[in-house]
Design an enzyme around this catalytic site. Structure first.
Site, PDB file in Angstrom:
ATOM      1  N   MET A 139      -1.186  -4.001   8.355  1.00 28.03           N
ATOM      2  CA  MET A 139      -1.722  -3.873   6.998  1.00 28.03           C
ATOM      3  C   MET A 139      -2.671  -5.029   6.731  1.00 28.03           C
ATOM      4  SD  MET A 139      -1.965  -2.329   4.124  1.00 28.03           S
ATOM      5  CE  MET A 139      -2.777  -2.824   2.618  1.00 28.03           C
TER       6      MET A 139
ATOM      7  N   GLU B 210     -10.310   3.351   5.858  1.00 27.55           N
ATOM      8  CA  GLU B 210      -9.559   3.634   7.082  1.00 27.55           C
ATOM      9  C   GLU B 210     -10.423   4.233   8.200  1.00 27.55           C
ATOM     10  OE1 GLU B 210      -6.955   2.302   7.639  1.00 27.55           O
ATOM     11  OE2 GLU B 210      -6.103   1.896   5.663  1.00 27.55           O
TER      12      GLU B 210
ATOM     13  N   GLU C 135      -7.754  -4.185  11.584  1.00 29.11           N
ATOM     14  CA  GLU C 135      -7.367  -4.875  10.353  1.00 29.11           C
ATOM     15  C   GLU C 135      -8.420  -5.898   9.933  1.00 29.11           C
ATOM     16  OE1 GLU C 135      -4.991  -3.550   8.800  1.00 29.11           O
ATOM     17  OE2 GLU C 135      -4.401  -2.327  10.516  1.00 29.11           O
TER      18      GLU C 135
ATOM     19  N   GLU D 250       0.844  -1.190   0.000  1.00 25.99           N
ATOM     20  CA  GLU D 250       0.000   0.000   0.000  1.00 25.99           C
ATOM     21  C   GLU D 250       0.888   1.251   0.000  1.00 25.99           C
ATOM     22  OE1 GLU D 250      -4.164   1.105   2.104  1.00 25.99           O
ATOM     23  OE2 GLU D 250      -2.516   0.726   3.470  1.00 25.99           O
TER      24      GLU D 250
END
Length: 847
Positions: A271, A326, A304, A129
């Site tokens: 991530m 997010e 996550e 990312e």
């Protein structure tokens, strides 16, 4: 503009003509465990259709061996970032095969290679990312061009290799082992992942309540770290999260297995690669972890996991809508912690910690709407910030209060069902929310998601004969970019508190909807005059709240009399905002911490408040007051340690605080050595605490090279090596500092983690004069730094080397004379300039 920096317009144009079906990627890392290995081989077969004969594929820094287009080898037309394609079939399938050598990375991007100093073993992992899958294979690098991905990894024998999906086959091939993975569902390429090396694996399985579904679970870590992995606790949280999200989202987990891997030298906290979530090793503790640390890790695990739906199943079409993943994951991490785990204090921790990040970002000149205008990839990288995460989550919490939690989750369930394995925009989500709640949300969206800056709320109170005649909430609602009133609506609560002895007792909690600049709180009329009015009690909205003169006086004396941790967290946040805004003297804040800090029982609150105290001393006090404050606060910290309960979380927090302050206080050296010698009752002095103590002694000139080398022999691990570098650099030895500065400025010399270690060593308070001399050409060197280093490293250097003191004018001068500097560099300098200007204003106010 460099062709590495894909623009939104280029991405839009490419998505109009391209449909990607499948990537078959073969990665050859058989030589990765050889000393000094630098490159691996990547071969990519990409099947796609196009409406036009010309387009381009993305590949960064490759040495191309061949390009084959529809069975015909062509001469590569390649500039180091893009492979131009011509003469493609239109309206039918194309097959392009690219084989290239690519470099292993040491900056946490692409395919990262790490050699463990504890045992010499080599580990690989990926991080892609926002646009770094092109560092490992050839790709159409943008989030809306989803495809099925099939990985084959040829690795050394004895290695464990993992990816997003399970193994389909493993077989010997050409001196190595070929690991063939199952085809993924359609997904964005930045979410693909592999890891390879002698990782240790722990296994478990999650079962749905009715027994109809099961998910294989794995936790992986380096062999030298495996003994510290509390896998039972991590599995427990993982299972609680999966059960919660399955019920809440009404859409089964779509990615098969669920592996979580803890990796070295990681740039981020974690991530959300589906099926292979990566975490920083900082979440594995080599000594006792405080409850707040465990709660923070729980929040990250659940954050996550929420991405498996928000971001992975339904992905933002472009980075303008980064918040669609997010902000939602940030909100869900806290919401699921409260509703599914024992860490029910998550919103308290959020209020005192994460929201401070949001308020800071939202008051900078670079602030942006939650739904941002992201013109290219470089701008996208800059927007993984406090607005996208913490402000976005705060605003979602306000949205839930506005529409109701059941309607919010009903909208999410329909959103997933309609858009599974595709891409979405703001309009898609709002359409589902409006349908679920039966209301037009357009004005709410415009006010909250498309404007900038926090509202300011303050109480207006009229009292007669000890009785409330009128209470109103005054709202200043301005978009800081335009200066226009944007009239953000707020659904919130107002708490009225009265002193009963030393306790501040909430006597009333009143629901209020703010829709105008001044809103009367009618239910308060006729009640006894409160000692404290707490606007936004229960923390339902996002705004800076002022306490008023009476409220400020009350909390400075009686803050610890608030029984509810969330109320204390909110008040500490309000006081800190006042300090930063130069509306409360630093000494008043320090005195409040001295009075109430030792009585604080919530580890996360105490940790944040003590961090902010240190920031206030170093940044917001005038030079003439700083040395005395350092000595006084160090003495208070050691007293706090002495008075804390032996063996408790709070004792560890006070110990860390005392050591942090001792690095600038010569009178503390004896106490630091006493801590190292085990003189603090029941305090476990683990490797991290030992290194913090040695670094403090090094900064004071009280640790020799032999002392630090001996400690490294005791802890020759990844973190031990980094701490040793920091401690050696912290010593008052000009030659060591000069060498550290040279290494920082040498491209390719350091990993990101070692870069941060040297910066920490250079930036000790007692070494400020030497650092200033070494760094005198900072503003002259900025563009060179940005050009010579990868962006992750460049940002660390530009931020970490920013000069101390009154330098806002110097930053303004640089900005005025470098109008063509790249956007990422300009934004970083602006934010540093804003922080410097705020500090100058605070120092003037406190002088």
């Amino acid at each position: 503009m460099s062709t590495k920096n894909l623009t939104r317009e280029e991405a839009r144009r490419r998505s109009e003509i391209i449909t990607v079906e499948r990537y078959h990627v073969r990665i050859d890392v058989r030589g990765a465990d050889a000393d000094g290995a630098t490159h691996f081989t990547s071969s990519t077969r990409v099947r796609f259709s196009t409406k036009e004969p010309d387009t381009f594929l993305d590949l960064l820094d490759g040495e191309i061996e061949s390009v084959i287009v529809n069975d015909e080898e062509v001469e590569p037309e390649y500039d180091g970032s893009r492979i131009q394609l011509h003469g493609l079939h239109t309206h039918r399938k194309n097959l392009v095969v690219v084989t290239a050598k690519l470099p292993y990375q040491h900056t946490g991007q692409g395919l990262h290679r790490f050699v463990d100093p504890a045992d010499g073993k080599v580990y690989l992992y990926t991080h892609f990312e926002a646009a770094d899958s092109r560092r490992m294979y050839t790709v159409f690098e943008q989030p809306d061009l989803k495809a099925h991905v099939d990985f084959d990894v040829l690795a050394p024998q004895g290695w464990r290799v993992i990816s997003n999906q399970v193994h389909e086959d493993t077989r010997e091939e050409e001196g190595g082992i070929l690991h063939d993975f199952a085809l993924t569902p359609r997904m964005s390429t930045y979410l693909t992942a592999i890891a390879a090396g002698p990782y240790v694996r722990f296994e478990d399985e999650w079962h749905s309540r009715d027994g109809s579904e099961s998910i294989p679970l794995g936790i992986l870590a380096r062999a030298s770290l495996a003994e510290y992995v509390d896998h039972e606790e991590i599995f427990k949280i993982t299972k609680q999260g999966l059960a919660f999200y399955h019920d809440a989202f009404g859409y089964p987990y779509p990615w098969g297995k669920y592996d979580q891997i803890f990796v070295p030298e990681y740039n981020l906290g974690a991530m959300e690669n589906p099926g292979l979530v990566t975490f920083t090793e900082n979440y594995i503790h080599r000594g006792p972890a405080t409850r707040s640390e465990l709660a923070g890790r729980t929040n990250t695990i659940l954050h996550e996991m929420a991405h498996m739906w928000f971001g992975d199943l339904v992905t933002p079409k472009w980075w303008d809508d980064l918040w669609l993943k997010e902000s939602f994951a940030e909100y869900m991490g806290a919401h699921a912690s409260v509703n599914a785990t024992e860490y029910r204090e998550a919103w308290t921790n959020f209020a005192v910690g994460r929201k401070a990040w949001a308020y800071t970002a939202d008051q900078q000149s670079t602030t942006h709407p939650i739904v941002a205008d992201i013109v290219d990839l470089e701008a996208a990288r800059q927007n993984f910030d406090g607005i996208t995460y913490a402000k976005g989550a705060s605003v979602l919490k306000q949205l839930v209060a506005h529409v109701g939690v059941e309607k919010f989750f009903s909208a999410a369930r329909h959103y997933f069902r309609e858009l599974a394995f595709s891409s979405a925009t703001l309009d898609d989500l709002i359409r589902h929310l409006e349908k679920a709640c039966g209301r037009d949300l357009s004005s709410w969206v415009n006010a909250w998601l498309k404007t900038t800056g926090p509202d300011v709320l303050l109480p207006e109170l009229t009292v007669r004969d000890g009785v409330v005649q009128e209470l109103a909430v005054v709202r200043d609602s301005i978009d800081v970019r335009t200066g226009r009133d944007v009239s953000r609506p707020h659904t919130l609560r107002v708490g009225l508190y009265s002193l009963q002895g030393n306790d501040l007792v909430r006597t009333d909690l009143i629901d209020v909807t703010l829709s105008s600049p001044r809103t009367p709180v009618r239910e308060a009329v006729g009640k006894p005059a409160p000692d404290l009015i707490l606007i936004n009690d229960d923390d339902l909205t996002y705004a800076k709240v002022r306490l008023g003169a009476t409220g400020t006086k009350t909390v400075l004396t009686h803050l610890s009399g608030l029984s509810k941790p969330l109320a204390r967290a909110l008040v500490w946040s309000m006081l800190w905002n006042a300090v930063r805004d130069a509306k409360l003297k630093v000494q008043d804040y320090l005195d409040a911490v001295a009075l109430h800090g030792p009585k604080e029982t919530e580890p996360a609150i105490l940790t944040t408040v003590l961090q902010q105290l240190r920031m206030a001393v170093e940044n917001y006090l005038p030079d003439s007051a700083r040395d005395n404050a350092r000595r006084a606060e160090a003495a208070r910290a050691w007293q706090g340690l002495d008075e804390s309960e032996p063996g408790s979380d709070l004792q560890r927090i006070w110990a860390r605080h005392a050591l942090a302050l001792s690095a600038a206080d010569h009178e503390s050296a004896g106490q630091v050595r006493g801590l190292l010698d085990g003189n603090v009752t029941d305090l476990v002095v683990d490797p991290e605490l030992r290194w913090q103590a040695w670094t403090a002694l090094a900064a004071l000139g009280q640790a020799s090279v032999e002392d630090l080398d001996a400690e490294l022999e005791r802890d020759r691990t990844k973190t031990g090596v980094a701490h040793h570098m920091a401690a050696m650099t912290a010593c008052p030895d000009d030659a060591a500092k000069q060498d550290a500065y040279r290494r920082l400025r040498t491209p390719g010399e350091l990993s990101n983690e070692h870069c941060l270690a040297l910066l920490d060593g250079l930036r000790t308070p007692l070494g400020a004069e030497t650092f200033a001399g070494l760094n005198s050409s900072y503003f002259d060197d900025l563009e060179q730094i940005w050009q010579e280093f990868p962006i992750e490293m460049a940002q660390r250097l530009v931020i970490g080397l920013f000069p101390d003191g009154d330098v806002a004018e110097d930053a303004d001068h640089w900005l005025a004379h470098h109008p063509s500097a790249t956007g990422g560099l300009t934004r970083t300098v602006k934010e540093l300039r804003d922080a410097a200007s705020r500090a100058e204003t605070a120092r003037d106010y406190n002088s």
